[in-house]
Each structure stands twice: as structure tokens, then as C-alpha cells.
Design an enzyme around this catalytic site. Sequence first.
Site, PDB file in Angstrom:
ATOM      1  N   SER A 102       1.083  -1.291  -0.035  1.00 13.38           N
ATOM      2  CA  SER A 102       0.007  -0.017  -0.049  1.00 13.38           C
ATOM      3  C   SER A 102       0.932   1.522  -0.012  1.00 13.38           C
ATOM      4  O   SER A 102       1.673   1.514  -0.771  1.00 13.38           O
ATOM      5  CB  SER A 102      -0.903  -0.254   1.000  1.00 13.38           C
ATOM      6  OG  SER A 102      -2.126   0.934   0.964  1.00 13.38           O
ATOM      7  N   ASP A 245      -5.561   2.231  -3.716  1.00 15.65           N
ATOM      8  CA  ASP A 245      -7.053   2.093  -2.955  1.00 15.65           C
ATOM      9  C   ASP A 245      -7.579   3.172  -1.991  1.00 15.65           C
ATOM     10  O   ASP A 245      -8.251   3.177  -1.315  1.00 15.65           O
ATOM     11  CB  ASP A 245      -7.181   0.503  -2.112  1.00 15.65           C
ATOM     12  CG  ASP A 245      -6.101   0.619  -0.832  1.00 15.65           C
ATOM     13  OD1 ASP A 245      -5.240   1.569  -0.710  1.00 15.65           O
ATOM     14  OD2 ASP A 245      -6.220  -0.416  -0.365  1.00 15.65           O
TER      15      ASP A 245
END
Length: 446
Positions: A102, A245
Amino acid sequence: MAKHYFGTDGIRGRTNAGVMTAEVAMKVGQAAGRRFLRGDHRHRVVIGKDTRLSGYMLENAMVAGFTSVGMDVVLLGPMPTPAVALLTRELRADVGVMISASHNPYEDNGIKLFGPDGFKLSDEDEFAIEAMLAEDQALAPSEDIGRARRIDDARGRYIHAVKGSLPHDVRLDGLKIVVDCANGAAYQVAPSALWELGAEVIAIGVEPNGKNINDKVGSTHLDLVKETVVASGADIGIALDGDADRLIVVDEKGTTVDGDQIMALIGSELAARGELKGGAVVATVMSNLGLERYLQGQGLELLRSKVGDRYVLELMKERGCNVGGEQSGHMILLDHATTGDGTIAALQVLAALVRSGKRASELLHLFDPVPQLLKNVRFSGGKPLDDARVQAVIADAEASLVGRGRLVIRPSGTEPVIRVMAEGDDAGQVRQVVDAICAAVAEAAA
């Protein structure tokens, strides 16, 4: 029972150390493969990754693991996490894998797993896989070993789905948009989707080299996107993280618009059209009290979950909601995706911008956040929150904030740290409360 490998968002750590090695990745592939071998059909796993150097190593290790237990592998290459979730469903795969850490630096990496429905795995599945990691897995007979192949149209499939999330009566013609892809997984798909919808796109953070993901770019490092928006006279800036995301927006003046403001906008826009489900927006305990008050003023509720987008999603499904997210920028819009998708969330913001005819600075600042302060206290062992003196200080703080603010205290799920957050109308009181609790925790941990 605590998990040794899985955290709040899959398995994550420094590569070639601890749990994030090729050996562990292969075992995860074997265990997850065995967990999802169901029925007599030819089983399939979809694997995507971000742009980290270690992605090659972990991808190959997981291919070895999955194929060794009889699963065929479809490799997507660098793709956003939500693209993996989407293609897991579209390709009727039995499991999906995203190799990413991430927003972390390139030295870290991680493994996120999705079930055949495109949702992240349940605690039950993660506990089962953890238990299997301690065992030798039954390997497939020689004739049943899986195959691996790459598909060429993965990017096109995802771009088509992203574009389909934009209301059909909206085009982005005339908008100048800066998009920062963090040198990560969306470096090709996000600029392409925006351009195909008519926007003039200035793309930054689109030159990954394996080591520059999230390096002074993306949703956690906003200086470059702010500078580019102002210098280019852009209408808006969109900043994604390494696996795309998360979304943080920058208005035309270079001012940050965080996840709370984005949720306020999307939730109220959908509510005005009668499309907000559950009469509420789901956020975490960390979202600002200002968001809660704004939604209440719109006749809407703010539901709060534990920190972590998986917990947001669980509460959304439980309460029948279609909008949820985190202050940090995770946006889950269940009408369009099964997990956080920064690009899809950005399109909802852009649609509101086009429909309103307003400048981003006029549209995107719907409430004034109340003063909020978060501090971390590191400790070496024990459970300082169980100390009677700490509990007394916390009780006093909670009593002083009744009707005027909130207090959130939680241990980190990944390191020996106690996080102390308070917010309220009086910034001085907030600072005093946080400092008192931190001092008590530090003394108890000494």
C-alpha cells in the site's frame, strides 16, 4: 486468538525479513490454494502486484505455491488492488492475490487475499490459512500441477469498469486534472481512464523504477501534487497511494481535501438523489467529529467501525450501506467495487464538480473539522492500558469531553505503540487531555 501473519490488511512486512520472504509467500500460496480448492472444476487464482522491486520475487514464489497444489494462475502484472478484486470475480477465479504494501516504502511488501466474491477474506479464512502455514501441504499429483499465464487485456478490463462508474450524463471535457499515481500500481490505468473520459490530464508519479513507489509522491506526500495543481492552473488534483485504494484530493488552491470531506460530499450527493443506502455513511473511530455533525445536519447518520477498511466494509454490509471509508482516503463504494478504489471515488468527486459548476474549493470543503490531536506512545512490554492510574486519567478525560468532543485510545495492531486521539471544540482542552493520557501511559510503561 491472535494472528501471527495476518494484520488488519493482509500480511505485511519488510521484504526478506520476518514474514515477508519468498519461502513464506510460497507457503501462503499453497495454504490459500488448498483452502479454496472446492469442487471438481479446474481451479484458478488471479495475482496482481504494485511496482515494488520485491514484487517479482514474491509473485514467482506465490506462483510456485499455487501451482504446486493444483491451481492455475492468471498474472495481471502491475494493477491496483481494486482491479484484482474486480478481475477475481470477472474471471470466476477461486481466490485473488494482491502483492502490495500500500502506502509503505518500497522496502516493505505485503499479500492481500480476496475470495471468489471479490471481497477480502474473512477472519475465519485467515485463521484457517494461518493454521495451515504450520503444516506440510498435500501437493498435487504430477499430472495436476497448475499452469501460469499472463493476460494482456487486464488493464483494458479495469479501465472499462472504472469508466462505467461515472454517471452516463457526465463527461470530464474541459477539466484540467493533475493525477499523482505514487509511482505505483495505477500509473497506467488512472491517467488513461481520466483522459478517455475527456479530461486534460497532467500525470505525475508515473515513472516507477521499483524503488520510488510512494517516495515523495502519492496520497501520503502531497507537496508535489499541490505544487503542480497551482503551477499548472489545474481544476483539481487527485492523489492515489501505491496500490490505488486510497484517494486524497487537492483543490485548485492547493488545499488538502481528506477522506472525511470526500465522504461528506459523496454521501450527501447520493442522499440528494435518493441513492444513499442505509441512511448513513460508515467511517472509523478516527473520522472527525465535524463529519458526524455535518451528516447529522443533512439528516444522515455516521456509523463508526474499528480502524481498518475491512472493518468499515463489515459494518457497511451489516447495515446495508453503500458509502464508507477512512479519513486516510480509503473509499468503499459498494455500488461500484468490493473494496477501496481511489480512482472510482475520484470519479464521483469529479462528477459532483461537473454537475455543480463550482470550483473545487467551493464544493469540497463542506464542514470545518474540529481540533483533533493524535499522539503515539511507544512501550517495551506489558499492557499499560490495564494500569489503574492510566484508567483513572482516561476516565477523567472522557468526563471532561462529554458533549464537547471524543476520545479514542487504541493499541497499534502492528507495533508496540498506544495511539491516543482526542478531538473537541476547545483545542487547548484537546491538547491537555492527550498530553495527560500520554504521560500516564509512558509512566506505566516505564
